[in-house]
Design a protein around this motif. Structure first.
Motif, PDB file in Angstrom:
ATOM      1  N   PRO A  36       0.780  -1.311   0.087  1.00  0.00           N
ATOM      2  CA  PRO A  36       0.110  -0.051  -0.075  1.00  0.00           C
ATOM      3  C   PRO A  36       0.825   1.533   0.177  1.00  0.00           C
ATOM      4  CG  PRO A  36      -0.891  -1.601   1.745  1.00  0.00           C
ATOM      5  CD  PRO A  36       0.357  -2.104   1.091  1.00  0.00           C
ATOM      6  N   ARG A  37       0.396   2.107  -0.644  1.00  0.00           N
ATOM      7  CA  ARG A  37       1.141   3.606  -0.692  1.00  0.00           C
ATOM      8  C   ARG A  37       1.209   4.285   0.776  1.00  0.00           C
ATOM      9  NH1 ARG A  37       0.957   5.823  -5.847  1.00  0.00           N
ATOM     10  NH2 ARG A  37       2.471   7.181  -4.883  1.00  0.00           N
ATOM     11  N   ARG A  38       2.491   4.847   1.029  1.00  0.00           N
ATOM     12  CA  ARG A  38       2.833   5.272   2.252  1.00  0.00           C
ATOM     13  C   ARG A  38       3.179   6.615   2.379  1.00  0.00           C
ATOM     14  NH1 ARG A  38       7.305   1.097   4.204  1.00  0.00           N
ATOM     15  NH2 ARG A  38       5.612  -0.355   3.826  1.00  0.00           N
ATOM     16  N   GLU A  39       3.002   7.371   1.210  1.00  0.00           N
ATOM     17  CA  GLU A  39       3.502   9.018   1.400  1.00  0.00           C
ATOM     18  C   GLU A  39       2.773   9.306   2.698  1.00  0.00           C
ATOM     19  OE1 GLU A  39       3.579   7.907  -3.068  1.00  0.00           O
ATOM     20  OE2 GLU A  39       2.095   7.697  -1.206  1.00  0.00           O
ATOM     21  N   PRO A  40       3.326  10.436   3.539  1.00  0.00           N
ATOM     22  CA  PRO A  40       2.752  10.920   4.787  1.00  0.00           C
ATOM     23  C   PRO A  40       1.284  11.293   4.751  1.00  0.00           C
ATOM     24  CG  PRO A  40       4.943  11.658   4.210  1.00  0.00           C
ATOM     25  CD  PRO A  40       4.768  10.822   2.855  1.00  0.00           C
ATOM     26  N   TRP A  41       1.125  11.957   3.527  1.00  0.00           N
ATOM     27  CA  TRP A  41      -0.488  12.516   3.596  1.00  0.00           C
ATOM     28  C   TRP A  41      -1.481  11.227   3.408  1.00  0.00           C
ATOM     29  CZ3 TRP A  41       3.579  13.793   0.336  1.00  0.00           C
ATOM     30  CH2 TRP A  41       3.565  13.131  -1.063  1.00  0.00           C
ATOM     31  N   VAL A  42      -1.006  10.158   2.961  1.00  0.00           N
ATOM     32  CA  VAL A  42      -1.814   8.855   2.988  1.00  0.00           C
ATOM     33  C   VAL A  42      -2.504   8.570   4.336  1.00  0.00           C
ATOM     34  CG1 VAL A  42      -2.251   6.443   2.680  1.00  0.00           C
ATOM     35  CG2 VAL A  42      -0.762   7.985   0.746  1.00  0.00           C
ATOM     36  N   PHE A  43      -1.726   8.799   5.456  1.00  0.00           N
ATOM     37  CA  PHE A  43      -2.185   8.488   6.696  1.00  0.00           C
ATOM     38  C   PHE A  43      -2.965   9.563   7.217  1.00  0.00           C
ATOM     39  CE2 PHE A  43       1.836   6.359   5.742  1.00  0.00           C
ATOM     40  CZ  PHE A  43       1.373   5.054   6.358  1.00  0.00           C
ATOM     41  N   GLY A  44      -3.307  10.701   6.698  1.00  0.00           N
ATOM     42  CA  GLY A  44      -4.061  11.849   7.255  1.00  0.00           C
ATOM     43  C   GLY A  44      -3.582  12.336   8.584  1.00  0.00           C
ATOM     44  N   GLU A  45      -4.408  13.182   9.178  1.00  0.00           N
ATOM     45  CA  GLU A  45      -4.211  13.811  10.459  1.00  0.00           C
ATOM     46  C   GLU A  45      -4.504  12.833  11.561  1.00  0.00           C
ATOM     47  OE1 GLU A  45      -2.446  16.352  11.065  1.00  0.00           O
ATOM     48  OE2 GLU A  45      -2.671  17.572   9.049  1.00  0.00           O
ATOM     49  N   PRO A  46      -3.885  12.908  12.724  1.00  0.00           N
ATOM     50  CA  PRO A  46      -2.667  13.909  13.137  1.00  0.00           C
ATOM     51  C   PRO A  46      -1.517  13.700  12.427  1.00  0.00           C
ATOM     52  CG  PRO A  46      -2.947  12.593  15.069  1.00  0.00           C
ATOM     53  CD  PRO A  46      -4.072  11.955  13.924  1.00  0.00           C
ATOM     54  N   ALA A  47      -1.265  12.404  11.768  1.00  0.00           N
ATOM     55  CA  ALA A  47       0.147  11.697  11.484  1.00  0.00           C
ATOM     56  C   ALA A  47       0.756  12.676  10.552  1.00  0.00           C
ATOM     57  CB  ALA A  47      -0.311  10.498  10.655  1.00  0.00           C
ATOM     58  N   LEU A  48      -0.136  13.332   9.465  1.00  0.00           N
ATOM     59  CA  LEU A  48       0.789  14.131   8.629  1.00  0.00           C
ATOM     60  C   LEU A  48       1.401  15.315   9.372  1.00  0.00           C
ATOM     61  CD1 LEU A  48       1.361  15.225   5.739  1.00  0.00           C
ATOM     62  CD2 LEU A  48      -0.883  16.383   5.715  1.00  0.00           C
ATOM     63  N   SER A  49       0.749  15.852  10.160  1.00  0.00           N
ATOM     64  CA  SER A  49       1.273  17.133  11.099  1.00  0.00           C
ATOM     65  C   SER A  49       2.647  16.530  11.915  1.00  0.00           C
ATOM     66  CB  SER A  49       0.318  17.833  12.011  1.00  0.00           C
ATOM     67  OG  SER A  49      -0.653  18.403  11.206  1.00  0.00           O
ATOM     68  N   ILE A  50       2.494  15.342  12.449  1.00  0.00           N
ATOM     69  CA  ILE A  50       3.583  14.906  13.276  1.00  0.00           C
ATOM     70  C   ILE A  50       4.699  14.507  12.416  1.00  0.00           C
ATOM     71  CG2 ILE A  50       4.233  12.788  14.623  1.00  0.00           C
ATOM     72  CD1 ILE A  50       1.249  12.665  15.663  1.00  0.00           C
ATOM     73  N   ILE A  51       4.437  13.959  11.256  1.00  0.00           N
ATOM     74  CA  ILE A  51       5.583  13.582  10.354  1.00  0.00           C
ATOM     75  C   ILE A  51       6.168  14.867   9.920  1.00  0.00           C
ATOM     76  CG2 ILE A  51       6.102  12.645   8.150  1.00  0.00           C
ATOM     77  CD1 ILE A  51       4.088  10.693   8.747  1.00  0.00           C
ATOM     78  N   ARG A  52       5.407  15.857   9.427  1.00  0.00           N
ATOM     79  CA  ARG A  52       5.873  17.250   9.151  1.00  0.00           C
ATOM     80  C   ARG A  52       6.878  17.859  10.055  1.00  0.00           C
ATOM     81  NH1 ARG A  52       1.434  19.814   8.134  1.00  0.00           N
ATOM     82  NH2 ARG A  52       1.305  19.136   5.934  1.00  0.00           N
TER      83      ARG A  52
END
Length: 454
Positions: A213-229
């Motif tokens: 499955p795709r795993r670009e950070p935005w694939v996981f949505g929030e709050p994951a995207l903000s944490i990764i950023r």
């Protein structure tokens, strides 16, 4: 491997030159790899290395800046037995002859050597960048490495820490994992925790097997995207420190990622601790490697330590238990450290000890090549409520910042003298231009926190 294809120029040239490994009866050895049936250059032959290296310039001229050497253990697909060459395959072995039982461990090393030497000949003023899956003792002279095709599991995340530590102790300092693991589908939590840990490792990338499955950070949505950023931004802020550690590794062999026993090697209690690591001498990183954990126990080596996120202070040696919410992993800074970070140009974070001395270095060059450089060495000494900061440097590269910031931790300046001239100060930050010596009078900020337990 080189695909067996009469229309492929590399295959035709190699056959004409006798560049490929052969069986004892003289036939060219064939193996099955991703392109299909392949033949394999004999990198133990210096003439073959030179021929192979001759194929890189055309790619460089296309704009390719680095090269990834994969499957170079060497690996072949096999229904049974070892997934590599038969041990009877013959090799030149620098002219004396030998078989694959002797050449196997050297194969990846010499492939990287062939590429590195070719790129240095072509671009003598640039540093070649190679990434390799395999190698042998000395491969760090030619290439970076990663931890291979790991599973997307919590156990693999935990093993990654031990693996990167072990590679560093084996002389291979520039390494790191596929974030989230290579094969499988990491949960959102696992991907976050893996990203947080990898942000403090030399090699930092996300990568996965075909079909996962795709795993670009935005694939996981929030709050994951903000944490990764946030951790990606932290990684960028840490680049002056990481670059200095990379220079130190090149000069001394000291790895960037170090075991907790690095400065206390006689303390047997530290030998088995593989779920935390030192990044250089200044930082202690304790990744979260258990699903659902929001607290974890951390062992602090001897000395004073600052909590990176809130400046709370602790005294080691001993274990403490600290919060580890999803958006943070425990990170500590050794008191006495001067940590350079890319903030407002440059900020030196000065973690003042309760007593005694501290230091920090900053390496800087033109970003590539072997030209001018500079090493700036900052030294501090605390005597009661007075702090002395001295600065010397070596190298011919000019200092690149007109002004930069000193940020004091555990110490609140009230009066500052820069090279004998009084300067104004507000709060814990001080803007300065190049100096030789700074004297600061101040007050402690924050209390020394709890002592670690057994």
């Amino acid at each position: 491997g080189v695909k067996i294809d009469p229309d492929y120029s590399v295959y035709r040239e190699g056959i004409t030159r006798g560049a490929f490994c052969r069986l004892p009866d003289g036939q060219v050895y064939r193996g099955l790899v991703w392109p299909g049936w392949c033949v394999f250059p004999d990198f133990t032959d210096p003439q073959v290395r030179e021929w192979w290296g001759g194929h890189y310039p055309a790619l460089v001229e296309m704009g390719i800046a680095g090269f990834w050497h994969d499957m170079n253990e060497p690996t072949t697909f096999a229904a049974w037995g070892e997934p590599t060459f038969p041990r009877t395959v013959r090799h030149a072995m620098e002219g004396r002859g030998g078989d694959h039982s002797e050449a196997h461990n050297l194969y990846g090393l010499l492939m990287n050597r062939a590429a590195w030497e070719a790129l240095r000949r072509m671009q003598p003023d640039r540093r070649p960048f190679l990434l390799t899956r395999s190698g042998w003792a000395g491969v760090q002279r030619y290439a970076w490495n990663w931890t291979g095709d790991t599973e997307s599991t919590w156990a693999a995340l935990r093993r990654t820490i031990a693996m990167v530590i072990g590679l560093g102790l084996s002389g291979i300092p520039y390494t790191g994992p596929d974030i989230g693991g290579f094969s499988g589908a990491p949960s959102t939590e696992l991907f976050i925790r893996w990203f947080q840990a990898a942000a403090f490792m030399p090699f930092f990338r996300s990568h996965a097997a075909k079909g996962t499955p795709r795993r670009e950070p935005w694939v996981f949505g929030e709050p994951a995207l903000s944490i990764i950023r946030e951790f990606l931004h932290l990684r960028v802020r840490l680049l002056p420190y990481l670059y200095t550690l990379a220079w130190e590794a090149a000069q001394t062999g000291a790895p960037l990622v170090r075991p907790l026993f690095w400065e206390n090697e006689k303390d047997a209690s530290l030998w088995e601790m593989e779920d935390a690591f030192l990044l250089g001498s200044a930082l202690l990183v304790a990744p979260v490697v258990e699903e659902g954990s929001r607290r974890r126990k951390v062992f602090l080596p001897p000395g004073e330590w600052y909590h990176f996120w809130n400046d709370q202070r602790f005294t080691g040696p001993g274990s403490i238990e600290v919060e580890a919410p999803l958006e943070r992993i425990p990170v500590f800074v050794r008191a006495g450290s001067i940590l350079p970070m890319a903030e407002d140009g440059l900020t030196l974070h000065i973690y003042v000890p309760s007593v005694g001395e501290g230091e920090g270095d900053l390496y800087h060059d033109e970003g590539d090549g072997f030209g001018p450089y500079r090493v700036d060495r900052f030294r501090m000494k605390r005597e009661g409520n007075r702090l002395q900061l001295r600065w010397v440097h070596e190298g011919d590269l000019p200092w690149p910042w007109e002004n930069f910031t000193l940020c004091f931790h555990g110490f609140l300046p009230v009066r500052v003298m820069i090279d004998g001239q009084e300067s104004s100060v507000q709060g814990e930050r001080l803007t300065v231009c190049p100096f030789q010596e700074v004297w600061i009078e101040g007050n402690p900020s924050g209390d020394l926190g709890p002592r670690g337990g057994p």
